[in-house]
Design a protein around this motif. Structure first.
Motif, PDB file in Angstrom:
ATOM      1  N   THR A  11       1.351  -1.051  -0.070  1.00  0.00           N
ATOM      2  CA  THR A  11       0.149   0.203  -0.260  1.00  0.00           C
ATOM      3  C   THR A  11       0.580   0.994   0.157  1.00  0.00           C
ATOM      4  OG1 THR A  11      -0.062   0.371   2.523  1.00  0.00           O
ATOM      5  CG2 THR A  11      -1.538  -1.000   1.319  1.00  0.00           C
ATOM      6  N   LEU A  12       2.089   0.863  -0.540  1.00  0.00           N
ATOM      7  CA  LEU A  12       2.862   2.145   0.081  1.00  0.00           C
ATOM      8  C   LEU A  12       2.836   3.624  -1.081  1.00  0.00           C
ATOM      9  CD1 LEU A  12       6.037   3.792   1.090  1.00  0.00           C
ATOM     10  CD2 LEU A  12       6.590   2.705  -0.569  1.00  0.00           C
ATOM     11  N   ILE A  13       2.635   2.697  -1.928  1.00  0.00           N
ATOM     12  CA  ILE A  13       2.759   3.985  -3.198  1.00  0.00           C
ATOM     13  C   ILE A  13       1.476   4.647  -3.140  1.00  0.00           C
ATOM     14  CG2 ILE A  13       2.146   4.090  -5.918  1.00  0.00           C
ATOM     15  CD1 ILE A  13       4.247   2.470  -6.048  1.00  0.00           C
ATOM     16  N   ALA A  14       0.397   4.164  -3.005  1.00  0.00           N
ATOM     17  CA  ALA A  14      -1.725   4.210  -2.995  1.00  0.00           C
ATOM     18  C   ALA A  14      -1.191   5.651  -2.041  1.00  0.00           C
ATOM     19  CB  ALA A  14      -2.566   3.189  -2.797  1.00  0.00           C
ATOM     20  N   GLY A  15      -0.550   5.275  -0.796  1.00  0.00           N
ATOM     21  CA  GLY A  15      -0.032   6.129   0.189  1.00  0.00           C
ATOM     22  C   GLY A  15       0.246   7.018   0.362  1.00  0.00           C
ATOM     23  N   VAL A  16       0.787   6.924  -0.518  1.00  0.00           N
ATOM     24  CA  VAL A  16       1.965   8.108  -0.681  1.00  0.00           C
ATOM     25  C   VAL A  16       1.207   8.922  -1.587  1.00  0.00           C
ATOM     26  CG1 VAL A  16       3.859   8.914  -1.870  1.00  0.00           C
ATOM     27  CG2 VAL A  16       4.569   7.400  -0.353  1.00  0.00           C
ATOM     28  N   LEU A  17       0.823   8.800  -3.345  1.00  0.00           N
ATOM     29  CA  LEU A  17      -0.122   9.160  -3.709  1.00  0.00           C
ATOM     30  C   LEU A  17      -1.532  10.434  -3.142  1.00  0.00           C
ATOM     31  CD1 LEU A  17       0.401   7.473  -6.911  1.00  0.00           C
ATOM     32  CD2 LEU A  17       1.490   9.250  -6.500  1.00  0.00           C
ATOM     33  N   VAL A  18      -1.793   9.197  -2.564  1.00  0.00           N
ATOM     34  CA  VAL A  18      -3.503   9.789  -1.483  1.00  0.00           C
ATOM     35  C   VAL A  18      -2.736  10.520  -0.673  1.00  0.00           C
ATOM     36  CG1 VAL A  18      -5.725   9.558  -1.092  1.00  0.00           C
ATOM     37  CG2 VAL A  18      -4.723   8.078  -2.935  1.00  0.00           C
ATOM     38  N   GLY A  19      -2.241  10.082   0.431  1.00  0.00           N
ATOM     39  CA  GLY A  19      -1.585  10.935   2.009  1.00  0.00           C
ATOM     40  C   GLY A  19      -0.973  11.553   2.033  1.00  0.00           C
ATOM     41  N   GLU A  20      -0.449  11.749   1.557  1.00  0.00           N
ATOM     42  CA  GLU A  20       1.488  12.046   2.087  1.00  0.00           C
ATOM     43  C   GLU A  20       1.334  13.618   0.902  1.00  0.00           C
ATOM     44  OE1 GLU A  20       4.538   8.613   3.591  1.00  0.00           O
ATOM     45  OE2 GLU A  20       5.240  10.805   2.387  1.00  0.00           O
ATOM     46  N   SER A  21       1.027  12.935  -0.271  1.00  0.00           N
ATOM     47  CA  SER A  21       0.990  14.487  -1.690  1.00  0.00           C
ATOM     48  C   SER A  21      -0.025  14.702  -1.031  1.00  0.00           C
ATOM     49  CB  SER A  21       1.064  13.482  -2.843  1.00  0.00           C
ATOM     50  OG  SER A  21       0.047  12.877  -2.829  1.00  0.00           O
ATOM     51  N   THR A  22      -1.264  14.854  -0.520  1.00  0.00           N
ATOM     52  CA  THR A  22      -2.106  16.249  -0.390  1.00  0.00           C
ATOM     53  C   THR A  22      -2.467  16.583   1.005  1.00  0.00           C
ATOM     54  OG1 THR A  22      -3.697  14.168   0.394  1.00  0.00           O
ATOM     55  CG2 THR A  22      -3.625  14.545  -2.472  1.00  0.00           C
ATOM     56  N   ASP A  23      -2.842  17.798   1.318  1.00  0.00           N
ATOM     57  CA  ASP A  23      -3.185  18.479   2.617  1.00  0.00           C
ATOM     58  C   ASP A  23      -4.728  18.738   2.715  1.00  0.00           C
ATOM     59  OD1 ASP A  23      -2.948  19.403   4.897  1.00  0.00           O
ATOM     60  OD2 ASP A  23      -2.265  21.022   4.050  1.00  0.00           O
ATOM     61  N   ILE A  24      -5.763  18.062   2.179  1.00  0.00           N
ATOM     62  CA  ILE A  24      -6.765  18.946   2.131  1.00  0.00           C
ATOM     63  C   ILE A  24      -7.642  19.261   3.708  1.00  0.00           C
ATOM     64  CG2 ILE A  24      -9.483  18.177   1.254  1.00  0.00           C
ATOM     65  CD1 ILE A  24      -9.024  16.439   0.374  1.00  0.00           C
ATOM     66  N   GLY A  25      -7.177  18.853   5.041  1.00  0.00           N
ATOM     67  CA  GLY A  25      -7.899  19.166   5.740  1.00  0.00           C
ATOM     68  C   GLY A  25      -9.210  18.811   6.334  1.00  0.00           C
ATOM     69  N   SER A  26      -9.560  19.147   7.621  1.00  0.00           N
ATOM     70  CA  SER A  26     -10.838  18.754   7.536  1.00  0.00           C
ATOM     71  C   SER A  26     -12.125  19.186   7.326  1.00  0.00           C
ATOM     72  CB  SER A  26     -11.056  18.533   8.911  1.00  0.00           C
ATOM     73  OG  SER A  26     -10.927  19.915  10.030  1.00  0.00           O
ATOM     74  N   LEU A  27     -11.801  20.538   6.902  1.00  0.00           N
ATOM     75  CA  LEU A  27     -12.493  21.603   6.843  1.00  0.00           C
ATOM     76  C   LEU A  27     -13.341  21.369   4.996  1.00  0.00           C
ATOM     77  CD1 LEU A  27     -14.874  23.628   7.099  1.00  0.00           C
ATOM     78  CD2 LEU A  27     -13.306  25.704   6.256  1.00  0.00           C
ATOM     79  N   GLY A  28     -11.864  20.855   4.339  1.00  0.00           N
ATOM     80  CA  GLY A  28     -11.895  20.712   2.717  1.00  0.00           C
ATOM     81  C   GLY A  28     -12.485  19.559   2.849  1.00  0.00           C
TER      82      GLY A  28
END
Length: 293
Positions: free
Chosen positions: A86-103
């Motif tokens: 799940t590394l690549i999926a986690g990086v692309l979806v998680g670490e590369s984004t910073d949406i925030g709770s409001l977003g």
């Protein structure tokens, strides 16, 4: 007379079986979606632009993606975590984004609103009606409350998959499964949790299009969806997985090409992939739903 009666009975017996188990092929389904988009490309383009603008303002802009960080994170992490699928999926979806709770809240709201609008437009396209994009927002909000309830039910149905993912993450992080027997047990448990969610989703996804019909409650939509998918859950999920894989291959190929050739465009491409996914996914799923009726 007896022979004619037998012939008629045999035909009646064959039809329900055909309706219960025949499912359109993924190739034919993709072809139908491409034809629909080609014939109504202006509507799809305007809808995507509007959705993209709202996502840009309220949720996330391409500037928040960092392709350089993605590349560095993958390069640095692969030698140490090469067994983490799940590394690549986690990086692309998680670490590369910073949406925030409001977003994220805005994102869910926009997803539901634009989904209802897209479903209305798709139904009109399928029936050959002439409508404008604004009609989807004016007339497609009829089932807003039932849709919200149904999506809440779907989130609950995803809990087994989420629990399985948490268990897998804990096992991978702490190295609990050290031998083949323990690994088999963990993978079996994970597979069981995933299959349970998939079993529910195979009907619930079809219910999304039923709940937008007049006077159809979420529970009634789920009941009707179960009847539609009866005996065909496996084939339906196979079509969903195939469609997802095809879209991911196209999106991934474009991302890799952009990173290699024009890195500055890569962030915009990845953001665009997320925006286009909503109308394309609904076009694919709605055509699948109509083929099952």
């Amino acid at each position: 007379m007896a022979k004619k009666t037998k012939t008629k009975k045999s035909k009646k017996t064959q039809n329900p079986a055909k309706q219960s188990f025949d499912v359109i092929s993924a190739r034919s389904l993709i072809k139908k979606v491409l034809v629909m988009i080609k014939q109504n490309w202006k509507m799809f383009a305007i809808f995507t632009i509007i959705y993209g603008l709202f996502m840009l303002v309220l949720v996330q802009s391409p500037a928040k993606f960092s392709i350089t960080d993605i590349k560095l994170t993958i390069t640095d992490s692969l030698p140490e975590q090469s067994d983490n699928s799940t590394l690549i999926a986690g990086v692309l979806v998680g670490e590369s984004t910073d949406i925030g709770s409001l977003g994220a809240t805005y994102g869910v709201f926009l997803f539901i609103i634009f989904s209802l609008a897209m479903i209305y437009l798709l139904r009109a396209m399928y029936e050959g009606k002439q409508v404008r994009v604004r009609d989807g927002f004016y007339k497609g909000m009829y089932g807003l409350v039932p849709a919200i309830i149904l999506y809440a039910i779907i989130m609950l149905q995803l809990l087994p998959m989420a629990i399985g993912g948490i268990i897998f993450s804990i096992v991978s992080l702490y190295g609990i499964a050290v031998n083949i027997v323990e690994s088999i047990i963990i993978w079996t448990v994970l597979g069981a949790f995933i299959l349970l969610s998939v079993y529910y989703l195979s009907a619930s996804i079809m219910a999304v299009y039923l709940v937008t019909l007049p006077d159809v409650t979420p529970l009634e939509a789920l009941k009707q969806a179960k009847k539609i998918v009866k005996g065909r859950r496996g084939k339906i999920m196979a079509r969903l997985i195939t469609g997802s894989i095809v879209y991911m291959i196209v999106a991934g190929a474009g991302l890799v090409f952009a990173i290699a050739v024009v890195p500055a465009v890569a962030v915009y491409w990845w953001w665009l992939v997320g925006v286009v996914a909503l109308p394309v996914a609904h076009a694919y799923l709605y055509n699948l739903y109509r083929s099952l009726l």
